[in-house]
Design a protein around this motif. Structure first.
Motif, PDB file in Angstrom:
ATOM      1  N   LEU A 162     -73.242 -13.421 -65.099  1.00  0.00           N
ATOM      2  CA  LEU A 162     -74.624 -12.977 -65.255  1.00  0.00           C
ATOM      3  C   LEU A 162     -75.356 -12.801 -63.937  1.00  0.00           C
ATOM      4  CD1 LEU A 162     -75.709 -15.160 -68.314  1.00  0.00           C
ATOM      5  CD2 LEU A 162     -74.753 -12.845 -68.282  1.00  0.00           C
ATOM      6  N   GLY A 163     -74.742 -13.223 -62.854  1.00  0.00           N
ATOM      7  CA  GLY A 163     -75.443 -13.116 -61.582  1.00  0.00           C
ATOM      8  C   GLY A 163     -74.518 -12.792 -60.436  1.00  0.00           C
ATOM      9  N   ALA A 164     -75.067 -12.133 -59.445  1.00  0.00           N
ATOM     10  CA  ALA A 164     -74.295 -11.802 -58.257  1.00  0.00           C
ATOM     11  C   ALA A 164     -74.290 -12.971 -57.277  1.00  0.00           C
ATOM     12  CB  ALA A 164     -74.901 -10.574 -57.585  1.00  0.00           C
ATOM     13  N   VAL A 165     -73.265 -13.012 -56.462  1.00  0.00           N
ATOM     14  CA  VAL A 165     -73.157 -14.034 -55.419  1.00  0.00           C
ATOM     15  C   VAL A 165     -72.822 -13.334 -54.104  1.00  0.00           C
ATOM     16  CG1 VAL A 165     -71.901 -16.067 -54.606  1.00  0.00           C
ATOM     17  CG2 VAL A 165     -72.433 -15.824 -57.036  1.00  0.00           C
ATOM     18  N   GLY A 166     -73.482 -13.757 -53.064  1.00  0.00           N
ATOM     19  CA  GLY A 166     -73.259 -13.150 -51.761  1.00  0.00           C
ATOM     20  C   GLY A 166     -72.824 -14.163 -50.721  1.00  0.00           C
ATOM     21  N   TRP A 167     -72.176 -13.639 -49.682  1.00  0.00           N
ATOM     22  CA  TRP A 167     -71.841 -14.420 -48.498  1.00  0.00           C
ATOM     23  C   TRP A 167     -72.677 -13.914 -47.328  1.00  0.00           C
ATOM     24  CZ3 TRP A 167     -69.017 -18.757 -47.934  1.00  0.00           C
ATOM     25  CH2 TRP A 167     -68.119 -19.121 -48.942  1.00  0.00           C
ATOM     26  N   PHE A 168     -73.115 -14.841 -46.522  1.00  0.00           N
ATOM     27  CA  PHE A 168     -73.936 -14.543 -45.366  1.00  0.00           C
ATOM     28  C   PHE A 168     -73.362 -15.285 -44.168  1.00  0.00           C
ATOM     29  CE2 PHE A 168     -77.612 -12.691 -47.557  1.00  0.00           C
ATOM     30  CZ  PHE A 168     -77.308 -13.055 -48.856  1.00  0.00           C
ATOM     31  N   ARG A 169     -73.802 -14.903 -42.992  1.00  0.00           N
ATOM     32  CA  ARG A 169     -73.428 -15.673 -41.822  1.00  0.00           C
ATOM     33  C   ARG A 169     -74.566 -15.643 -40.808  1.00  0.00           C
ATOM     34  NH1 ARG A 169     -68.598 -11.956 -39.183  1.00  0.00           N
ATOM     35  NH2 ARG A 169     -69.915 -10.433 -38.089  1.00  0.00           N
TER      36      ARG A 169
ATOM     37  N   ALA B  49     -74.710 -17.676 -51.577  1.00  0.00           N
ATOM     38  CA  ALA B  49     -75.996 -17.730 -52.278  1.00  0.00           C
ATOM     39  C   ALA B  49     -75.915 -16.929 -53.566  1.00  0.00           C
ATOM     40  CB  ALA B  49     -77.107 -17.180 -51.391  1.00  0.00           C
ATOM     41  N   THR B  50     -76.737 -17.314 -54.540  1.00  0.00           N
ATOM     42  CA  THR B  50     -76.781 -16.597 -55.819  1.00  0.00           C
ATOM     43  C   THR B  50     -77.970 -15.641 -55.835  1.00  0.00           C
ATOM     44  OG1 THR B  50     -78.114 -18.347 -56.836  1.00  0.00           O
ATOM     45  CG2 THR B  50     -75.729 -18.519 -57.064  1.00  0.00           C
ATOM     46  N   ASP B  51     -77.729 -14.468 -56.427  1.00  0.00           N
ATOM     47  CA  ASP B  51     -78.784 -13.469 -56.577  1.00  0.00           C
ATOM     48  C   ASP B  51     -79.465 -13.678 -57.925  1.00  0.00           C
ATOM     49  OD1 ASP B  51     -80.191 -10.914 -56.925  1.00  0.00           O
ATOM     50  OD2 ASP B  51     -78.954 -10.215 -55.266  1.00  0.00           O
ATOM     51  N   ARG B  52     -80.760 -13.352 -57.971  1.00  0.00           N
ATOM     52  CA  ARG B  52     -81.483 -13.507 -59.233  1.00  0.00           C
ATOM     53  C   ARG B  52     -81.021 -12.491 -60.284  1.00  0.00           C
ATOM     54  NH1 ARG B  52     -85.551 -14.950 -55.514  1.00  0.00           N
ATOM     55  NH2 ARG B  52     -86.582 -16.928 -56.030  1.00  0.00           N
ATOM     56  N   SER B  53     -80.396 -11.420 -59.852  1.00  0.00           N
ATOM     57  CA  SER B  53     -79.972 -10.406 -60.799  1.00  0.00           C
ATOM     58  C   SER B  53     -78.456 -10.339 -60.879  1.00  0.00           C
ATOM     59  CB  SER B  53     -80.522  -9.032 -60.382  1.00  0.00           C
ATOM     60  OG  SER B  53     -79.784  -8.532 -59.292  1.00  0.00           O
ATOM     61  N   ARG B  54     -77.978  -9.592 -61.856  1.00  0.00           N
ATOM     62  CA  ARG B  54     -76.553  -9.383 -62.011  1.00  0.00           C
ATOM     63  C   ARG B  54     -76.007  -8.472 -60.911  1.00  0.00           C
ATOM     64  NH1 ARG B  54     -75.244  -7.453 -67.813  1.00  0.00           N
ATOM     65  NH2 ARG B  54     -75.962  -9.559 -68.210  1.00  0.00           N
ATOM     66  N   LEU B  55     -76.861  -7.664 -60.360  1.00  0.00           N
ATOM     67  CA  LEU B  55     -76.469  -6.735 -59.313  1.00  0.00           C
ATOM     68  C   LEU B  55     -76.765  -7.340 -57.952  1.00  0.00           C
ATOM     69  CD1 LEU B  55     -78.009  -3.539 -60.909  1.00  0.00           C
ATOM     70  CD2 LEU B  55     -75.695  -4.446 -61.187  1.00  0.00           C
ATOM     71  N   CYS B  56     -76.151  -6.806 -56.932  1.00  0.00           N
ATOM     72  CA  CYS B  56     -76.377  -7.291 -55.578  1.00  0.00           C
ATOM     73  C   CYS B  56     -77.636  -6.619 -55.031  1.00  0.00           C
ATOM     74  CB  CYS B  56     -75.161  -6.985 -54.721  1.00  0.00           C
ATOM     75  SG  CYS B  56     -73.665  -7.878 -55.211  1.00  0.00           S
TER      76      CYS B  56
END
Length: 120
Positions: free
Chosen positions: A30-37, A96-103
């Motif tokens: 249900l949600g997108a997840v991103g990687w950051f640095r 981190a998790t995104d509030r939406s299903r999309l990035c």
């Protein structure tokens, strides 16, 4: 929601490393997840994201072809496979998790970072 990133360490240039992010209290479908640095003295940059349900992936240009984001819904894990590492990839890496299903870049919950050092 809690996230915990791990897998950082010292890697030689040209080497590979896989980072893991365990996500609890969050449905990866249900949600997108991103990687950051974030490198020392620099701003935090988004480098990869995987959307919910469709698992569409997105990458920053400077990691495209070298890094791969993936996830395992059953284990509630999101991974970042990093190949052909360069000294400029040295940074603290976060998930981190995104509030939406999309990035869409609307990140809400963050894990603590894991340090990747690329050096000979």
């Amino acid at each position: 929601v809690q996230l915990q990133a791990s897998g950082g360490g010292l890697v030689q240039p040209g080497g590979s490393r896989t980072l893991s992010c365990v996500v609890s209290g969050f449905n990866l479908d249900l949600g997108a997840v991103g990687w950051f640095r974030q490198a020392s003295g620099k701003e935090r940059d988004g480098i990869a994201c995987i959307s919910g349900r469709s698992q569409t992936t997105y990458y920053a240009d400077y990691v495209k072809g070298r890094f791969t984001i993936s996830r395992d819904n059953a284990e509630n894990m999101v991974y970042l496979q990093m190949n052909s590492l360069k000294p400029e990839d040295t940074a603290v890496y976060y998930c981190a998790t995104d509030r939406s299903r999309l990035c869409r870049g609307d990140y809400e919950y963050w894990g603590q970072g894991t340090l990747v050092t690329v050096s000979s």
